[in-house]
Write an enzyme that holds these catalytic residues in place. Structure first.
Site, PDB file in Angstrom:
ATOM      1  N   PRO A  94      26.546  60.349 -13.150  1.00  0.00           N
ATOM      2  CA  PRO A  94      27.773  60.858 -12.527  1.00  0.00           C
ATOM      3  C   PRO A  94      28.970  59.947 -12.798  1.00  0.00           C
ATOM      4  O   PRO A  94      30.113  60.366 -12.653  1.00  0.00           O
ATOM      5  CB  PRO A  94      27.457  60.904 -11.033  1.00  0.00           C
ATOM      6  CG  PRO A  94      26.048  60.447 -10.861  1.00  0.00           C
ATOM      7  CD  PRO A  94      25.479  60.061 -12.190  1.00  0.00           C
ATOM      8  N   GLU A 121      18.785  56.143  -7.941  1.00  0.00           N
ATOM      9  CA  GLU A 121      20.196  55.732  -7.996  1.00  0.00           C
ATOM     10  C   GLU A 121      20.621  55.352  -9.414  1.00  0.00           C
ATOM     11  O   GLU A 121      21.714  54.835  -9.603  1.00  0.00           O
ATOM     12  CB  GLU A 121      20.446  54.576  -7.023  1.00  0.00           C
ATOM     13  CG  GLU A 121      20.134  54.891  -5.565  1.00  0.00           C
ATOM     14  CD  GLU A 121      20.872  56.134  -5.048  1.00  0.00           C
ATOM     15  OE1 GLU A 121      22.106  56.205  -5.202  1.00  0.00           O
ATOM     16  OE2 GLU A 121      20.192  57.032  -4.493  1.00  0.00           O
ATOM     17  N   ARG A 163      23.433  75.177 -29.889  1.00  0.00           N
ATOM     18  CA  ARG A 163      24.009  76.468 -30.273  1.00  0.00           C
ATOM     19  C   ARG A 163      25.085  76.312 -31.351  1.00  0.00           C
ATOM     20  O   ARG A 163      25.481  77.285 -31.975  1.00  0.00           O
ATOM     21  CB  ARG A 163      24.571  77.226 -29.060  1.00  0.00           C
ATOM     22  CG  ARG A 163      25.770  76.609 -28.424  1.00  0.00           C
ATOM     23  CD  ARG A 163      26.226  77.391 -27.204  1.00  0.00           C
ATOM     24  NE  ARG A 163      26.952  78.611 -27.553  1.00  0.00           N
ATOM     25  CZ  ARG A 163      28.226  78.642 -27.948  1.00  0.00           C
ATOM     26  NH1 ARG A 163      28.926  77.522 -28.048  1.00  0.00           N
ATOM     27  NH2 ARG A 163      28.814  79.790 -28.237  1.00  0.00           N
ATOM     28  N   ASP A 178      34.576  80.109 -29.899  1.00  0.00           N
ATOM     29  CA  ASP A 178      34.713  79.639 -28.529  1.00  0.00           C
ATOM     30  C   ASP A 178      35.601  78.403 -28.444  1.00  0.00           C
ATOM     31  O   ASP A 178      35.218  77.388 -27.924  1.00  0.00           O
ATOM     32  CB  ASP A 178      33.367  79.434 -27.840  1.00  0.00           C
ATOM     33  CG  ASP A 178      32.443  78.506 -28.588  1.00  0.00           C
ATOM     34  OD1 ASP A 178      31.244  78.571 -28.364  1.00  0.00           O
ATOM     35  OD2 ASP A 178      32.939  77.698 -29.395  1.00  0.00           O
TER      36      ASP A 178
HETATM   37  C1  JB8 Z   1      20.183  59.814 -11.016  1.00  0.00           C
HETATM   38  O1  JB8 Z   1      24.951  64.174 -11.478  1.00  0.00           O
HETATM   39  B1  JB8 Z   1      24.524  63.612 -12.658  1.00  0.00           B
HETATM   40  C2  JB8 Z   1      23.370  62.615 -12.643  1.00  0.00           C
HETATM   41  C3  JB8 Z   1      22.823  62.208 -11.440  1.00  0.00           C
HETATM   42  C4  JB8 Z   1      21.795  61.264 -11.477  1.00  0.00           C
HETATM   43  C5  JB8 Z   1      21.338  60.749 -12.681  1.00  0.00           C
HETATM   44  C6  JB8 Z   1      21.903  61.160 -13.873  1.00  0.00           C
HETATM   45  C7  JB8 Z   1      22.927  62.108 -13.851  1.00  0.00           C
HETATM   46  C8  JB8 Z   1      20.317  59.834 -12.367  1.00  0.00           C
HETATM   47  N1  JB8 Z   1      21.073  60.678 -10.486  1.00  0.00           N
HETATM   48  O2  JB8 Z   1      25.229  63.822 -13.820  1.00  0.00           O
END
Ligand code: JB8
Length: 276
Positions: A94, A121, A163, A178
């Site tokens: 994230p 985490e 794709r 696209d």
């Molecule tokens: C643990 O929301 B995500 C995402 C969340 C995650 C991990 C990798 C990606 C690994 N939580 O993009």
């Protein structure tokens, strides 16, 4: 193209043998290697996580299995030898850079990708640091929400990438067409920077709803104009962020007609600012 995926849930990647990607893999146009991270643990319980230094909630993925996994997977495919610049390691998180159509196109041009799926985490920070000394590494996020792990993000990215590979999509036009966002500013594509408007097929009338008659007119210029208007309306409705960028970055400048369409779609238009 070769794609290696390291995960504690190899079964999550069953969908890669389905549909267009599955067929491309069966033909040998894409080679997938899905690897169980626990195969690089050495304790009875095959431990991949531990509590975070410095405290805090949750667990962190231990570096040792990841180090061994990345060493092995890199060696599996013959090291750097057969694959030019070596693999590109992609780590979903994230905290990563927003994955876009530009990333998909760039990754589709790579001969070899390795995806590292974290859980909990995330992965001990030294793993990415160490990997950066051995190969190219990119941290990416598929959107501003938090998944429980990288696996669904890798499925999403794999579909977006595969794709685009020659021969994977039935219709090469669909991939070329696209033009999403501002990826292809140089192309002069009138649809660049817009999301697509709606599409229609038979029957011409369904539940008293007619297909827009212009689409049956055979007037290709009128159809192109209608499609741009429909794209502008939908972009105004759903992507005000993209409309704001159109004013300064669109490959085809907004003209008075465009501004009229946007204004009728309820988008606040300031004539002086929007037409450049
Ligand atoms: C643990 O929301 B995500 C995402 C969340 C995650 C991990 C990798 C990606 C690994 N939580 O993009």
């Amino acid at each position: 193209m070769r794609i290696d995926i390291i995960t504690i849930f190899p079964e999550y990647f069953g969908p890669l043998s389905v549909s267009l990607i599955g067929k491309a893999a069966a033909r040998g146009d894409i080679t997938f290697g899905v690897h169980d991270l626990r195969g690089w643990t050495h304790d009875l319980h095959r431990t991949v996580d531990d509590s975070p230094f410095g405290g805090g909630p949750g667990m962190v993925m231990k570096p040792e299995p990841w180090g061994e996994a990345l060493d092995s997977v890199q060696a599996l495919a013959g090291g750097r030898g057969g694959f030019g610049a070596g693999p590109l390691l992609v780590i979903p998180t994230p905290a990563g850079a927003p994955f876009s159509q530009l990333h998909a196109a760039r990754y589709a041009a790579e001969p070899w990708l390795i995806f590292a799926c974290g859980r909990y985490e995330g992965i001990d920070g030294r793993v990415a640091d160490e990997a950066r000394s051995l190969m190219r590494v990119e941290e990416v996020s598929i959107g501003d929400y938090v998944l429980a792990g990288g696996e669904p993000a890798v499925l999403v990215m794999t579909e977006a990438i595969c794709r685009l590979l020659p021969g994977v999509l039935g219709n090469a036009e669909s991939a070329a067409n696209d033009s999403f966002g501002f990826g292809d500013v140089e192309s002069g594509d009138p649809m660049a920077g817009l999301v697509e408007g709606p599409s229609y097929t038979r029957p011409r009338v369904w539940r008293d709803r007619e297909v827009p008659p212009v689409l049956l007119s055979g007037d290709h210029a009128a159809i192109a104009r209608w499609r741009r208007d429909a794209a502008l309306r939908r972009t105004a409705q759903n992507r005000p962020d993209l409309v704001a960028r159109l004013a300064t970055e669109a490959p085809v400048p907004l003209d008075r007609h465009d501004l009229q369409v946007l204004s009728e779609a309820g988008f606040p238009v300031d004539g002086k600012d929007m037409a450049h």
